[in-house]
Scaffold this motif. Sequence first.
Motif, PDB file in Angstrom:
ATOM      1  N   TYR A  72      22.075 -33.775  84.862  1.00  0.00           N
ATOM      2  CA  TYR A  72      20.888 -33.848  85.738  1.00  0.00           C
ATOM      3  C   TYR A  72      21.401 -32.913  87.018  1.00  0.00           C
ATOM      4  N   ASN A  74      20.467 -30.739  89.916  1.00  0.00           N
ATOM      5  CA  ASN A  74      19.330 -30.296  91.151  1.00  0.00           C
ATOM      6  C   ASN A  74      18.028 -30.753  90.566  1.00  0.00           C
ATOM      7  N   GLY A  75      17.902 -32.005  89.942  1.00  0.00           N
ATOM      8  CA  GLY A  75      16.693 -32.428  89.432  1.00  0.00           C
ATOM      9  C   GLY A  75      16.184 -32.124  88.240  1.00  0.00           C
ATOM     10  N   ARG A  76      16.984 -31.408  87.580  1.00  0.00           N
ATOM     11  CA  ARG A  76      16.443 -31.075  86.301  1.00  0.00           C
ATOM     12  C   ARG A  76      17.520 -31.215  85.106  1.00  0.00           C
ATOM     13  N   ALA A 171      14.718 -35.969  81.147  1.00  0.00           N
ATOM     14  CA  ALA A 171      13.658 -35.293  81.733  1.00  0.00           C
ATOM     15  C   ALA A 171      12.234 -36.075  81.614  1.00  0.00           C
TER      16      ALA A 171
END
Lengths: 260, 222
Positions: A72, A74-76, A171
């Motif tokens: 994961y 940077n938040g993705r 996700a």
Amino acid sequence: MSNLNLTLKIWRQRNANDSGKLVTYKVNNISTHASFLEMLDILNEDLVKKGEDPVAFAHDCREGICGSCGCYINGRAHGPEGGTATCQLHMRKFKDGDTITVEPWRAKAFPVIKDLVVDRSALDRILQKGGYVSVNTGAAPDANEILVPKPVADEAFTGAACIGCGACVAACPNASAMLFTAAKISQLALLPQGKPERYRRVEDMIAQMEDEGFGNCTNVGACSLECPKQIGQNHIARLNREYILAKTFNPPKSNEVEVI
Amino acid sequence: MNWFARTFNYSIGRKIIMALTGLFLVFFLIEHVFGNLLLFANDGGAAFNEYSHDMSHNTIIRIVEYLLFAGIIFHFVDGFILWSKNRSARPIRYQMSKPHEKTKWTSRNMIWSGSVILIFLVIHLKSFFVPYRITDGMDGKTLFEITRDAFANPYYSAFYVFAMILLGLHLNHGFSSAFQTLGLRHPNFYSGIKILGVILSLVISLGFASMPIYFYLQTIMN
């Protein structure tokens, strides 16, 4: 192209029982041609030289087809680039001076083994419940013995493209494994070879998915957007349809047959 | 476990209940918003009062009303059960999470829009349904007069408008989502269902929101 100096915040966790935390590292002079995993290799070389424990991360083919890697970033899931696995994310997608946060997949069904490596065997157990077709061994059947219309074959193939990386679970706001499970069920439900076991398959795989502790699909669609193989929501719709069909039209077992 | 428990205890079974009750509630909302347009008849409420009298004295409507309350209860209870299961599926949250820009805010926040609608529903039933149908606490007023007086209060009206905006957002995702859950998705018609969902969410939320605004404006102009 100029090289990058980056600040990394990486999840470090010694083992499954450790609580873990984000640790900040600096990496300098990273080529923009490097892949994300090569950048982690460079960091690990530095750590080994310093006598520190290198960052554990899963990887194998590094060609985007095996499904081993996955962080994961940077938040993705698999980072900011769409339609790729982490190995196919390149450092040219980042800017000099960036801070990059790297975390493992988060789900109750994916316990952390170490650092960025999670145990994804829950997906294997779902597959073992029906992600296959039963065939007789012996000589290979003739290629065109069973006819499959081209559009059906194409649609089935978009489901078969799943590499089982688990980005859909990572996700999903609900940590649901619906896209993974749907890709298998949908692919095999479309093809004639999968038809004999279609009802049993969907019931057993869904039951296993639930028992593993995955969440429920709320049709957000984040899974398809982060999927390296861009598997669509249409497969989840087909899974739902198969489930309803199985619950309503599945022929009764021999001991359940009504005599009158 | 028998067939029923096995089917509806699992996630997809629960979601089927969410989808079916949700669609049923949408049909009710369509009827409700068009019936309530009689509030605008400008006849001192005669048409609206007659309509609400007919609705509450029709046997079929009364039976459907029980189904409606059952649908509301199932939809909310199942929604909260699914939400709490989904929360527990990720016990450790991400330190940094940036939802993909193409995912909709509405789809991620159905529980919050739904919760506001639940609070709204309790207040709404207490204001109108309870005095009209249960306690007979109308103080000699007609339903039209009760409605008009309630919406004279700016805070009450503002809360109504706020709740209706959230209802619109809830329906915006919920309508097409219900079809997806029921497996009714095909390139031939799914974009049409999405458009229909947007139209319905706009008609229902704007239709309902126009009522408190209309009565409040009438109050301050008189």
